[in-house]
Design an enzyme around this catalytic site. Structure first.
Site, mmCIF file in Angstrom:
data_model
loop_
_atom_site.group_PDB
_atom_site.id
_atom_site.type_symbol
_atom_site.label_atom_id
_atom_site.label_comp_id
_atom_site.label_asym_id
_atom_site.label_seq_id
_atom_site.Cartn_x
_atom_site.Cartn_y
_atom_site.Cartn_z
ATOM 1 C CG MET A 203 29.662 -24.277 -31.031
ATOM 2 S SD MET A 203 29.151 -25.083 -29.508
ATOM 3 C CE MET A 203 29.128 -23.703 -28.371
ATOM 4 C CB CYS A 204 25.406 -19.557 -33.344
ATOM 5 S SG CYS A 204 24.868 -20.168 -31.735
ATOM 6 C CB THR A 205 24.667 -20.022 -38.834
ATOM 7 O OG1 THR A 205 24.797 -21.429 -38.849
ATOM 8 C CG2 THR A 205 24.951 -19.462 -40.214
ATOM 9 C CB VAL A 206 27.616 -15.323 -36.329
ATOM 10 C CG1 VAL A 206 27.514 -13.819 -36.074
ATOM 11 C CG2 VAL A 206 27.537 -16.084 -35.017
#
Length: 650
Positions: free
Chosen positions: A515-518
């Site tokens: 879900m997070c932009t890693v």
């Protein structure tokens, strides 16, 4: 102390110096010309100024004043201009140096001597008494265009000649002589022969003579203005030994003098000279005009941004077209990490119209990676966080008030995400379509693959310049989409041209790390910078978005794709041609969209397989399966399960 030639009938003449009045408009014009025309050229440039006409002097304006304004650099008919202003035109030059150090270190005495020689040579060669033939002003200056401060020193070189007052002379009235006042804005010095005013274009040479000087000063001490000095030197050079001089003051009292030239005068020796203007305290030092206090901060910011860009043209890129960037309207789809950095780079390049689109709110993880947001934006709006696009546009305005930035809260309909509220989603589609119509350049900066599909289709259908930037964990991709107007062999592919399946839902049922932009933080800065620099290079090419892969512009080559890898710090350029069955930019898809509009989009959103049928990917997949089966048969694989396989399938 100045000597009054009326009450002191003998001795040398004293003079009233010139006082300059330089309007702020002159410095504004100088700044404009420095940026756009003079650049690093520090040769002298011609000027025009005006001396207050004797007819315009008054008790409240009684000094000899040199006036310089924004028209000083313009070419005009001296006669007509003087007629309008009723002041006396005077030629000048400006030496505008490139550094403050050069302004400070230049030898002022040698420079004044150089200018005095200009006046000397004019006097030696002229036979005229015209004001312009023997008078000139000079300006030494430095323009600090970052702080909008102007350092300057004005000189009006005058040459000394040893004339002495020996007695009172004859007045104009005693000889019945009158001078037409309408000439005073054209001429200051006249020769009188047989009680008649002579034409100023030619001097009648003699050892004695009568002259009238129309004073440009109303000094309370009745001391003539400094402009008389060069006339007296002219007479000395031409052989006059004794003269009758009337210093005529149309709005004051005339001085009638009899002058004799001292025997010490040597026509072959270069005379002593003066000229640098003193300040209000009588000191010989330059002046400084600080226009920053007179100009609004917004205007100063605009000029500073313009300066940084134009400095490139001075040395590095003289053919750089900056105006094209000012006129482009840019749409950023995505206002997060990429959107923040791309918008800042656009500001630095002088793009003035930027619209940001996003449907997210600022969260606590955003400010450290997304420079348009602050900590307080995370809990604003009743602790929900500010809308990203709206706050980003506001932040751009705070950074540079001259930008026309707009933030729009909008969810882009995504392929693979079926319609749940057609009224809302069609409204979003219509709004997005209108935004494409209203803008010239589109950046795709979203954080999911499927969100870029509809903008890619719209960009192709509306023939917009589309630039796509995407991030991996330690890699990045910057790509410019092609156009159907390109030649078939040169047509560039889009973000989806390598795919053989339509985009699908990649956002549902994701874990926290998905879900997070890693990504490695530096990748976003690099991709954003490259995306904007690629845009600038495209705009400098005569074909703009139709430029072929790796063609050259004023800024070098224009690649199709740039892929970077942070794990080994490498970067490569690639070319991917347009794929005729592409799910986003193929002619099949674009034609279907142009024919059915929203209805086509709706069917694609609800069923990605429909998009594959329209684009021809379904047939491609079918043919690929048939080819695979045929290959297996050629290799001796029957495709039937045998007993040995059964144990692995338990």
């Amino acid at each position: 102390m100045l000597v009054d030639p009326v009450t002191h009938t003998t001795g040398p003449i004293k003079y009233t110096p010139v006082t300059s009045f330089v309007e702020s408009s002159f410095f504004s014009k100088l700044a404009e010309l420095k940026l756009n025309k003079f650049k690093l050229d520090d040769n002298t440039q011609p000027l025009k100024g005006f001396i207050t006409s004797p007819q315009n002097l008054s008790r409240h304006d009684d000094v000899c004043r040199l006036k310089i304004d924004f028209e000083a650099f313009e070419t005009f008919e001296e006669e007509s201009k003087s007629e309008v202003t009723r002041n006396l035109a005077i030629d000048g030059e400006i030496l505008n140096l490139n550094t403050l150090e050069a302004f400070k270190s230049i030898n002022k005495s040698q420079l004044l001597e150089q200018w005095a020689k200009v006046i000397h040579d004019q006097i030696i060669t002229t036979q005229s008494l015209s004001f312009q033939s023997i008078n000139k002003f000079f300006i030494l200056s430095f323009s600090d265009l970052k702080k909008y401060k102007f350092y300057y020193w004005i000189a009006t070189p005058t040459l000394n000649s040893p004339w002495q007052i020996i007695d009172k002379g004859e007045s104009l009235e005693s000889n019945g002589i009158t001078i037409d006042p309408s000439q005073f804005h054209k001429q200051l010095f006249f020769q009188i022969i047989d009680n008649t005013v002579q034409d100023v274009s030619n001097i009648t040479l003699h050892e004695t003579g009568s002259f009238v000087f129309v004073d440009t000063s109303l000094s309370p001490l009745q001391v003539p203005s400094i402009h008389l000095k060069n006339y007296l030197y002219l007479l000395a050079v031409k052989g006059f030994k004794q003269i009758n001089l009337v210093i005529h003051r149309p709005r004051g009292i005339d001085s009638n003098l009899k002058l004799k030239l001292d025997d010490s005068f040597d026509i072959h020796a270069f005379p002593k000279f003066n000229g640098w203007e003193r300040n209000n305290q009588g000191k010989l030092i330059p002046k400084m005009a600080d226009l920053a206090n007179l100009i609004s901060p917004n205007r100063l910011a605009e000029q500073a941004v313009d300066l940084n860009l134009k400095l490139m043209k001075w040395r590095v890129a003289p053919t750089l077209d900056l105006d094209i960037m000012k006129t482009q309207k840019v749409l950023l789809l995505g206002s997060g990490t990429l959107g923040s950095y791309v918008s800042r780079a656009l500001l630095a390049w002088g793009f003035n119209t930027i619209t940001l689109v996003d449907n997210g709110r600022v969260s606590y993880s955003n400010p450290v990676r997304q420079p348009l947001f602050k900590f307080e934006d995370c809990f604003s709006d009743e602790n929900k966080g500010e809308w990203k696009a709206v706050q980003a546009a506001k932040a751009l305005k705070e950074i540079y008030p001259g930008v026309d930035s707009t933030g729009i809260n909008l969810e882009v309909p995504m392929i693979g995400h079926p319609i749940t509220d057609e009224e809302v989603q069609k409204g979003n589609f219509d709004k997005l379509s209108q935004l494409f119509d209203d803008h010239d350049i589109i950046f795709l900066l979203m954080d999911s693959r499927e969100s870029r599909w509809l903008p890619t289709v719209l960009g192709q259908a509306k023939n917009k310049l589309v630039i796509n930037a995407a991030l991996g964990y330690d890699s990045y991709l910057v790509i410019r989409h092609g156009s159907s107007k390109q030649d078939a062999k040169d047509r560039l592919g889009c973000y989806y041209c390598n795919d053989v399946v339509a985009p699908t839902d990649s956002t549902t049922d994701r874990t926290l790390d998905q879900m997070c932009t890693v990504t490695r933080p530096g990748g976003a800065l690099m991709a954003s910078s490259l995306a904007v620099e690629l845009l600038v290079s495209i705009l400098q090419h005569p074909d703009h978005q139709l430029a072929a892969n790796d063609s050259s512009s004023k800024f070098g080559s224009i690649p199709h794709q740039i892929r970077g890898y942070l794990n080994n710090f490498q970067q490569n350029k690639f070319f991917v041609p347009n794929y005729k069955h592409c799910s986003a930019c193929s002619d099949y898809v674009v034609e279907a969209y142009l024919a059915d509009g929203w209805e086509f989009i709706k069917r694609c959103l609800n069923d990605a397989t429909y998009l594959e049928e329209v684009s021809g990917l379904t047939e491609v997949q079918k043919q690929a399966e048939l080819a695979s089966e045929a290959l297996l048969e050629q290799m001796g694989f029957s495709g039937e399960e045998d007993d040995e396989d059964d144990e692995w399938l338990q």
